[in-house]
Design an enzyme around this catalytic site. Sequence first.
Site, PDB file in Angstrom:
ATOM      1  N   MET A 128       0.851  -1.196   0.000  1.00  0.00           N
ATOM      2  CA  MET A 128       0.000   0.000   0.000  1.00  0.00           C
ATOM      3  C   MET A 128       0.887   1.246   0.000  1.00  0.00           C
ATOM      4  SD  MET A 128      -3.412  -0.938   2.086  1.00  0.00           S
ATOM      5  CE  MET A 128      -2.794  -0.652   3.705  1.00  0.00           C
ATOM      6  N   GLN A 167      -2.707 -12.272   7.851  1.00  0.00           N
ATOM      7  CA  GLN A 167      -2.915 -12.000   6.425  1.00  0.00           C
ATOM      8  C   GLN A 167      -2.189 -13.066   5.598  1.00  0.00           C
ATOM      9  OE1 GLN A 167      -2.735  -7.983   4.491  1.00  0.00           O
ATOM     10  NE2 GLN A 167      -0.665  -8.606   3.955  1.00  0.00           N
ATOM     11  N   GLN A 195     -10.337  -2.571   2.485  1.00  0.00           N
ATOM     12  CA  GLN A 195      -9.872  -3.251   3.704  1.00  0.00           C
ATOM     13  C   GLN A 195      -9.849  -2.340   4.925  1.00  0.00           C
ATOM     14  OE1 GLN A 195      -6.023  -4.132   1.656  1.00  0.00           O
ATOM     15  NE2 GLN A 195      -5.104  -3.796   3.671  1.00  0.00           N
ATOM     16  N   LYS A 227       5.177 -10.200   8.936  1.00  0.00           N
ATOM     17  CA  LYS A 227       4.771  -9.201   9.918  1.00  0.00           C
ATOM     18  C   LYS A 227       3.249  -9.218  10.070  1.00  0.00           C
ATOM     19  CE  LYS A 227       4.558  -4.885  11.753  1.00  0.00           C
ATOM     20  NZ  LYS A 227       3.215  -4.552  11.396  1.00  0.00           N
ATOM     21  N   HIS A 266       9.589  -3.513   3.194  1.00  0.00           N
ATOM     22  CA  HIS A 266       9.089  -3.742   1.826  1.00  0.00           C
ATOM     23  C   HIS A 266      10.249  -4.006   0.868  1.00  0.00           C
ATOM     24  CE1 HIS A 266       5.742  -1.073   3.410  1.00  0.00           C
ATOM     25  NE2 HIS A 266       5.068  -2.087   2.944  1.00  0.00           N
ATOM     26  N   SER A 280       7.008  -0.697  10.086  1.00  0.00           N
ATOM     27  CA  SER A 280       5.616  -0.595   9.631  1.00  0.00           C
ATOM     28  C   SER A 280       5.377   0.841   9.176  1.00  0.00           C
ATOM     29  CB  SER A 280       4.683  -0.910  10.806  1.00  0.00           C
ATOM     30  OG  SER A 280       3.388  -0.417  10.541  1.00  0.00           O
ATOM     31  N   SER A 281       4.559   0.972   8.146  1.00  0.00           N
ATOM     32  CA  SER A 281       4.248   2.335   7.667  1.00  0.00           C
ATOM     33  C   SER A 281       3.578   3.142   8.777  1.00  0.00           C
ATOM     34  CB  SER A 281       3.326   2.272   6.453  1.00  0.00           C
ATOM     35  OG  SER A 281       3.875   1.397   5.502  1.00  0.00           O
ATOM     36  N   HIS A 336       9.088   1.072   3.380  1.00  0.00           N
ATOM     37  CA  HIS A 336      10.231   1.104   4.293  1.00  0.00           C
ATOM     38  C   HIS A 336      11.123  -0.084   3.974  1.00  0.00           C
ATOM     39  CE1 HIS A 336       7.950  -2.006   6.276  1.00  0.00           C
ATOM     40  NE2 HIS A 336       6.943  -1.171   6.476  1.00  0.00           N
TER      41      HIS A 336
HETATM   42  O1  PAF Z   1      -0.155  -5.832   3.516  1.00  0.00           O
HETATM   43  C1  PAF Z   1      -0.599  -4.884   2.826  1.00  0.00           C
HETATM   44  O2  PAF Z   1       0.061  -3.851   2.632  1.00  0.00           O
HETATM   45  C2  PAF Z   1      -1.986  -4.991   2.221  1.00  0.00           C
HETATM   46  O3  PAF Z   1      -2.875  -5.643   3.067  1.00  0.00           O
HETATM   47  C3  PAF Z   1      -1.989  -5.650   0.819  1.00  0.00           C
HETATM   48  C4  PAF Z   1      -1.543  -7.103   0.885  1.00  0.00           C
HETATM   49  C5  PAF Z   1      -1.082  -4.873  -0.110  1.00  0.00           C
HETATM   50  C6  PAF Z   1      -3.412  -5.630   0.242  1.00  0.00           C
HETATM   51  O4  PAF Z   1      -3.884  -4.323   0.099  1.00  0.00           O
END
Ligand code: PAF
Length: 281
Positions: free
Chosen positions: A26, A149, A57, A145, A33, A181-182, A30
């Site tokens: 998203m 998910q 979401q 992290k 990613h 984390s963002s 950082h």
């Molecule tokens: O982990 C994330 O940043 C989001 O949940 C994802 C997997 C990009 C889906 O929008």
Amino acid sequence: MEIVHTLRDLRLRLAGEGLVGLVPTMGSLHDGHLALVKEASDHASCVVTSIFVNRLQFGPGEDFDRYPRDLEADTKRLASAGCQVVFAPTESEMYPIPQRYHVEPPPLQNDLEGAVRPGHFRGVCTVVLKLFHMVQPQVAIFGKKDYQQWTLLKEMVESLALPIRMIPGETIRAEDGLALSSRNAYLSSDERAEAPQLYLTLKRISSAIHAGNVSDHKLIIEQEAQALGQRGWHVDYLTLRSQHALSEPQAAERELVILAAARLGSTRLLDNLECFRSAVP
Ligand code: PAF
């Protein structure tokens, strides 16, 4: 590195590419990613990073509007991390018609994060399935992290027979242990100084379980949650689960994970630590 905003341009750019690896994000990137992008380039000849803040979401009152967005800074960082294509669709490119078809994840969607954020995983799974159809990767990388998910998406791929190899990325931490984390950007300087306590808590619980000196893990977890509360945290959950499907651990279960979500002021932090029980009681 190329930046594309439309599905049409994405398809043109990826035509004839060999092994495509996707890192869905998203944005507000950082080092965590970037580590996923580097991992992807070990498994794919063309790495696509998607950047899309997915409204589906976020629940009402959550941080969708204030979620940090900086495409220019993100693309600069990606260029030096070995990414070949950035896919940054607009809202209308991703959702040209109202999204009325959704992925309905299994009941784990309502547990842990899902208990606090109803509908969150439905939104995540729906956008990820859509990204998979758009990018058509052979490999996809997701950070551990966001352990719940990762667990739900891995099952989605298996359950829907998607031809995608799912690769987990390790959590990257700041020197003091705070998971990157963002949302760390929301922390005040006092909160930032306190934030590593969450990881220290996970480490203490993990060592106790690993050493086999815990007959009742619930007790030590309860004490640790209380200690966080006394330091000013609001703990949403701190719990031990089986690494497999995040079910309640059986007595003989050895591959475990401690999961936590707790708020410091208005910032909600997530963290987890895999732990292995060496001696089964
Ligand atoms: O982990 C994330 O940043 C989001 O949940 C994802 C997997 C990009 C889906 O929008």
